[in-house]
Design a protein around this motif. Structure first.
Motif, PDB file in Angstrom:
ATOM      1  N   SER A  28      -7.399 -10.502   0.153  1.00  0.00           N
ATOM      2  CA  SER A  28      -7.308  -9.879   1.235  1.00  0.00           C
ATOM      3  C   SER A  28      -7.037 -10.938   2.559  1.00  0.00           C
ATOM      4  O   SER A  28      -5.887 -11.728   3.091  1.00  0.00           O
ATOM      5  CB  SER A  28      -9.026  -9.651   0.950  1.00  0.00           C
ATOM      6  OG  SER A  28      -9.359 -11.408   1.941  1.00  0.00           O
ATOM      7  N   GLN A  29      -7.256  -9.788   4.095  1.00  0.00           N
ATOM      8  CA  GLN A  29      -6.977 -10.302   4.921  1.00  0.00           C
ATOM      9  C   GLN A  29      -7.894 -10.444   5.753  1.00  0.00           C
ATOM     10  O   GLN A  29      -9.255 -10.230   6.283  1.00  0.00           O
ATOM     11  CB  GLN A  29      -5.772  -9.318   6.242  1.00  0.00           C
ATOM     12  CG  GLN A  29      -5.829  -9.668   7.615  1.00  0.00           C
ATOM     13  CD  GLN A  29      -4.390  -8.660   7.708  1.00  0.00           C
ATOM     14  OE1 GLN A  29      -3.655  -9.511   9.000  1.00  0.00           O
ATOM     15  NE2 GLN A  29      -4.593  -6.953   7.335  1.00  0.00           N
ATOM     16  N   ALA A  30      -7.383 -11.877   6.196  1.00  0.00           N
ATOM     17  CA  ALA A  30      -8.701 -12.386   7.387  1.00  0.00           C
ATOM     18  C   ALA A  30      -8.344 -12.705   8.886  1.00  0.00           C
ATOM     19  O   ALA A  30      -7.771 -12.348   9.327  1.00  0.00           O
ATOM     20  CB  ALA A  30      -8.882 -14.370   6.862  1.00  0.00           C
ATOM     21  N   PHE A  54     -13.179  -9.966   7.029  1.00  0.00           N
ATOM     22  CA  PHE A  54     -12.515  -9.517   6.518  1.00  0.00           C
ATOM     23  C   PHE A  54     -11.886  -8.706   6.595  1.00  0.00           C
ATOM     24  O   PHE A  54     -12.847  -7.702   6.867  1.00  0.00           O
ATOM     25  CB  PHE A  54     -12.561  -9.642   4.743  1.00  0.00           C
ATOM     26  CG  PHE A  54     -13.149 -11.077   5.014  1.00  0.00           C
ATOM     27  CD1 PHE A  54     -11.777 -12.459   4.658  1.00  0.00           C
ATOM     28  CD2 PHE A  54     -14.359 -11.839   4.682  1.00  0.00           C
ATOM     29  CE1 PHE A  54     -12.611 -14.107   4.619  1.00  0.00           C
ATOM     30  CE2 PHE A  54     -14.886 -13.383   3.748  1.00  0.00           C
ATOM     31  CZ  PHE A  54     -13.250 -13.689   4.088  1.00  0.00           C
ATOM     32  N   THR A  55     -10.249  -7.885   6.018  1.00  0.00           N
ATOM     33  CA  THR A  55     -10.204  -6.659   5.736  1.00  0.00           C
ATOM     34  C   THR A  55      -9.103  -5.878   4.366  1.00  0.00           C
ATOM     35  O   THR A  55      -8.069  -7.465   5.172  1.00  0.00           O
ATOM     36  CB  THR A  55      -9.664  -5.909   7.361  1.00  0.00           C
ATOM     37  OG1 THR A  55      -9.126  -4.459   6.966  1.00  0.00           O
ATOM     38  CG2 THR A  55      -8.230  -6.939   7.514  1.00  0.00           C
ATOM     39  N   ASN A  56      -9.676  -5.133   3.859  1.00  0.00           N
ATOM     40  CA  ASN A  56      -8.667  -4.723   2.741  1.00  0.00           C
ATOM     41  C   ASN A  56      -7.548  -3.760   3.305  1.00  0.00           C
ATOM     42  O   ASN A  56      -6.077  -3.548   2.277  1.00  0.00           O
ATOM     43  CB  ASN A  56      -9.568  -3.734   1.830  1.00  0.00           C
ATOM     44  CG  ASN A  56     -10.462  -4.543   1.262  1.00  0.00           C
ATOM     45  OD1 ASN A  56     -10.708  -6.072   1.304  1.00  0.00           O
ATOM     46  ND2 ASN A  56     -11.756  -3.712   0.866  1.00  0.00           N
ATOM     47  N   GLU A  57      -7.754  -3.821   4.322  1.00  0.00           N
ATOM     48  CA  GLU A  57      -5.815  -2.778   5.185  1.00  0.00           C
ATOM     49  C   GLU A  57      -4.855  -4.296   4.960  1.00  0.00           C
ATOM     50  O   GLU A  57      -5.103  -5.023   5.104  1.00  0.00           O
ATOM     51  CB  GLU A  57      -6.273  -2.485   6.426  1.00  0.00           C
ATOM     52  CG  GLU A  57      -8.198  -1.307   5.959  1.00  0.00           C
ATOM     53  CD  GLU A  57      -8.043  -0.647   7.087  1.00  0.00           C
ATOM     54  OE1 GLU A  57      -8.039  -1.700   8.616  1.00  0.00           O
ATOM     55  OE2 GLU A  57      -8.782   0.684   7.522  1.00  0.00           O
ATOM     56  N   LYS A  58      -3.780  -3.336   5.548  1.00  0.00           N
ATOM     57  CA  LYS A  58      -2.404  -4.434   4.885  1.00  0.00           C
ATOM     58  C   LYS A  58      -0.773  -4.342   4.943  1.00  0.00           C
ATOM     59  O   LYS A  58      -0.533  -4.555   5.479  1.00  0.00           O
ATOM     60  CB  LYS A  58      -2.985  -5.407   3.503  1.00  0.00           C
ATOM     61  CG  LYS A  58      -2.483  -4.609   2.291  1.00  0.00           C
ATOM     62  CD  LYS A  58      -2.222  -5.146   1.180  1.00  0.00           C
ATOM     63  CE  LYS A  58      -3.896  -6.005   1.375  1.00  0.00           C
ATOM     64  NZ  LYS A  58      -4.015  -6.593  -0.340  1.00  0.00           N
ATOM     65  N   SER A  59      -1.361  -2.337   6.154  1.00  0.00           N
ATOM     66  CA  SER A  59      -0.263  -1.830   6.353  1.00  0.00           C
ATOM     67  C   SER A  59       0.003  -1.417   7.173  1.00  0.00           C
ATOM     68  O   SER A  59      -0.798  -0.909   7.830  1.00  0.00           O
ATOM     69  CB  SER A  59       0.395  -1.197   5.256  1.00  0.00           C
ATOM     70  OG  SER A  59      -0.468  -0.119   4.804  1.00  0.00           O
ATOM     71  N   PRO A  60       0.571  -0.938   7.807  1.00  0.00           N
ATOM     72  CA  PRO A  60       0.752   0.413   9.292  1.00  0.00           C
ATOM     73  C   PRO A  60       0.165   1.452   8.506  1.00  0.00           C
ATOM     74  O   PRO A  60      -1.221   2.404   9.896  1.00  0.00           O
ATOM     75  CB  PRO A  60       2.428   0.184   9.641  1.00  0.00           C
ATOM     76  CG  PRO A  60       3.310  -1.133   8.866  1.00  0.00           C
ATOM     77  CD  PRO A  60       2.682  -1.368   7.468  1.00  0.00           C
TER      78      PRO A  60
END
Length: 402
Positions: A28-30, A54-60
């Motif tokens: 995940s992303q903090a 936290f977010t599960n997003e990780k791309s443009p």
């Protein structure tokens, strides 16, 4: 990204700033926030800092419509990462007002967080390193080796940013981020196992003839430049420094460091994400101007052509807006882009042409083979197979059972 009508409010985040992003060991992303309050604005109930969403997003593609949060340390209410009291004068209940996050670093399964302990934005007491081995759920003081008084190294480690290089070194940039609107910047490095021992941080300095390590640090920005918040990151194999410049003017910039962290920063290709204007001028160019802007933190998974940057705004006239905004930015064209990833069809076509070339070189018959592969992938693959079987026959390679 934060404030009313955003996903941050479901975790009790009303007014907040900063937004330091980093991918965590669990995937995940903090996003780490600074002084945070329940209500939109500065002040009121629920003062805590730092907090982690936290977010599960990780791309443009994920960020194209904004950033959505999916959780927080603390669950439905984002709690302060470790307990302490937000004290006030006469400083009898802990002795300090707040803890401000500076940057996150992940090495293996451990997260490091560098923080600045303050009585106010103009009175810093010390800095320290905290770490977490459970994706941010619990935090531990890294010990005296990671803690220093505010004036350590001439206060050039009051605020830092750090990134792991592919050469086995962690690179650290530090400055006086809360003194007189910022300062020039110093560069350090250490091995990954030395991150929490600041006595092992080696300085980058000019000796009058050349630059080198294990020296007293020298300013790396041109004279007269003042820098506040910083974010050093590697994006698509290129080193970038995103930062708030406060002199000669106020803006959030991105520098492409073509030769890595030791690049000559004065010559580094630079672009501006957003620049400060007076509040009554914002409406004239909302894509490129933001009154009282600061921060500048890159979301994980960004690319050089789609760099997503978190920029804060604090209207000190009445305390609102006090929020984090998301900007999409393109890094300077002089920073090399990675080669495009070929499609399956392109690879199949290339393989066919290579096999045909090799067959001709070893004396095989290519007269009945097309000079370019078929459009359909399956037909092209069959043509490659035919050519390779002829190569095997010419060189005597066995094909039984294949």
């Amino acid at each position: 990204m934060t404030g009313p009508n955003t996903s941050s409010t479901q975790y009790g985040v009303g007014g907040t700033d900063l937004g330091i992003a980093r991918s965590l060991p669990n995937g995940s992303q903090a996003v780490v926030l600074g002084d945070t309050f329940d209500q939109a604005g500065v002040g009121g109930p629920g003062w805590r800092s730092p907090v982690m969403l936290f977010t599960n997003e990780k791309s443009p593609a994920d960020y194209a419509n904004g950033l959505t949060f999916h959780g927080a340390v603390g669950g439905s209410y984002a709690r302060q990462l470790w307990p302490y009291t937000h004290d006030r004068y006469p400083w009898t209940n802990g002795g300090f007002a707040t803890v401000l996050p500076s940057d996150l670093l992940v090495i293996g399964s451990r997260i490091y967080l560098f923080v600045t302990i303050c009585r106010s934005l103009s009175e810093v007491l010390w800095t320290e390193i905290q770490y977490s081995d459970d994706n941010g759920q619990s935090w531990h003081h890294a010990g005296p080796a990671g803690q220093r008084d505010w004036h350590h190294e001439g206060a050039f480690q009051m605020g830092i940013t750090w990134e792991m290089g592919t050469d086995g070194w962690v690179y650290i940039m530090g400055n006086k981020w809360l003194v007189d609107g910022g300062s020039n910047v110093h560069l350090y490095r250490c091995r990954p196992n030395e991150v929490a021992d600041r006595s092992k941080w080696s300085g980058w300095g000019w000796n009058g003839t050349d630059w080198g390590w294990n020296r007293a640090c020298s300013d790396i920005f041109p004279a007269g430049t003042k820098v506040r918040e910083m974010n050093l990151r590697s994006v698509q194999g290129q080193w970038l420094l995103t930062y708030t410049q406060t002199a000669p003017d106020i803006r959030v910039n991105v520098k492409g460091l073509r030769n890595g962290p030791t690049s000559h920063i004065g010559d580094a290709p630079t672009t501006t994400v957003v620049r400060h204007v007076d509040h009554d001028q914002e409406h004239l160019d909302r894509n490129n101007t933001l009154a009282q802007c600061y921060g500048g933190y890159v979301l994980a998974g960004s690319t050089l052509d789609e760099l997503y940057v978190l920029v804060s705004q604090w209207d000190t006239r009445d305390g609102w807006p006090y929020q984090v905004n998301l900007y999409r930015h393109t890094v300077h064209a002089d920073i090399p882009r990675p080669a495009p990833v070929p499609t399956l069809d392109q690879v199949v076509d290339e393989n066919y042409l290579l096999s045909r070339s090799v067959l001709a070189k070893v004396g095989g018959n290519v007269a009945d083979l097309p000079t370019t592969p078929a459009v359909e992938t399956l037909d092209a693959a069959r043509q490659t197979n035919t050519a390779l079987r002829r190569v095997a026959g010419v060189v005597g390679a066995g094909t039984a059972g294949i």
